[in-house]
Design an enzyme around this catalytic site. Sequence first.
Site, PDB file in Angstrom:
ATOM      1  CB  CYS A   1      30.726  34.097  31.227  1.00  0.00           C
ATOM      2  SG  CYS A   1      32.153  34.256  32.291  1.00  0.00           S
TER       3      CYS A   1
ATOM      4  CG  HIS B   1      32.177  34.314  27.430  1.00  0.00           C
ATOM      5  ND1 HIS B   1      32.496  35.592  27.731  1.00  0.00           N
ATOM      6  CD2 HIS B   1      32.454  33.301  28.356  1.00  0.00           C
ATOM      7  CE1 HIS B   1      33.104  35.467  28.818  1.00  0.00           C
ATOM      8  NE2 HIS B   1      33.110  34.263  28.998  1.00  0.00           N
TER       9      HIS B   1
ATOM     10  CG  ASN C   1      36.297  35.727  30.688  1.00  0.00           C
ATOM     11  OD1 ASN C   1      35.551  36.430  30.607  1.00  0.00           O
ATOM     12  ND2 ASN C   1      36.338  34.568  31.034  1.00  0.00           N
TER      13      ASN C   1
END
Length: 344
Positions: free
Chosen positions: A124, A271, A301
């Site tokens: 990520c 994020h 996500n």
Amino acid sequence: MTIEIIGTGRALPPRRVSNGELAERIDTSDAWIRSHTGIAARRIAGEETAASDLGIAAAREALNLALERNRMAEQTPEDLARTLDLIVLGSTTQDYYGCPATSCLIQRELGAKKAAALDITMACSSFIYGLETAAALLKADPRRRRALVIGAEVLTRIVNWEDRGSCVLFGDGAGAVLLEKTGPENRAGPDGEPGILRTILGADGSGWEHLIIRRGGSRHPLKKGEDAVPEVSMNGRAVYTFAVAAITGVIRRMMEEERILPEDLALIVPHQANARIVQAAAKRLGMPEEKFYLNIEEYANTSSASIPIALDELNRSGRLKRGNLIITVGFGAGLTYGGNLIRW
Ligand code: UT7
């Protein structure tokens, strides 16, 4: 010399799967997912779609927007693609295992013949790492001028659908930004030059096991005849604790070292892993939650794609304006973390 973002794009698969729809197949509920994560839905790519397909679509959007919004010599996205010096792709779900790099597939499809291609696999944190890598490579050689940085994921293909603690968190999508190296005389914004001003990157390998795809690498290769598939496994609590500390630490350090006050910042673009992580970091920093952009409710996500998707939404909606100062911040498997300070 500045490295400026001159175009943004995103691509989301059309199929939207709500928490309720997921709860028909998995032992979970809309109430649990919303209250623990802030997620209401995610996009799930069709079987025929791989990461490069989404990455290419997002890249084309970024090229188109750059042409629309800037006075450029190039007439078409294809012309613009031919001027690219570099394509950096962040992804945890590359089209093929090991090789070829997915950025090469994107390079081919865009017709970006002179561009070098590079995959970044920092989970990520890939987009944050990728932006700094591309900016540094552009700065390193006067002949390099333009780069695409893309985050593209089909995470729903590698989640363990029997693990309700992790499978409900992830979604598919891609985002892209087009970078251009400009001289100081060009494009000065109201409060200074636009561009990527500073990046913080970090890693804490001691947490390597907290978020991991155990099978399929040289440590535990898939063997002939086995039906085991590579799947994500996660120690949610450990990642949560790390994430809050990492986000708080990066923002605090960036602001202290660059002498930035909360009121100087138009937005923080985190994020999108869990709204609660962001809320906890905001509280620790003593900053209002509204300073943090959240779209996790809609997309869940999307790992390396979450920040460029958010940047594209903000850019196209006009919420990000020329001269705005923003911080992107993220964390991920590795464990890794980082942030970019950008003047839009
Ligand atoms: O990009 C990085 C990716 N990863 C992350 O950011 C993850 C970071 N971690 C988190 O966001 C949170 O730890 C989670 C959202 C994953 C989990 O939240 P939690 O508050 O830490 O829950 P938990 O794992 O401690 O589980 C609490 C309860 C358990 O039930 P019992 O044992 O208390 O009866 C779980 O079985 O919630 C249960 N549970 C669920 N229930 C309904 C776990 N997942 C689910 C689910 N639906 N999907």
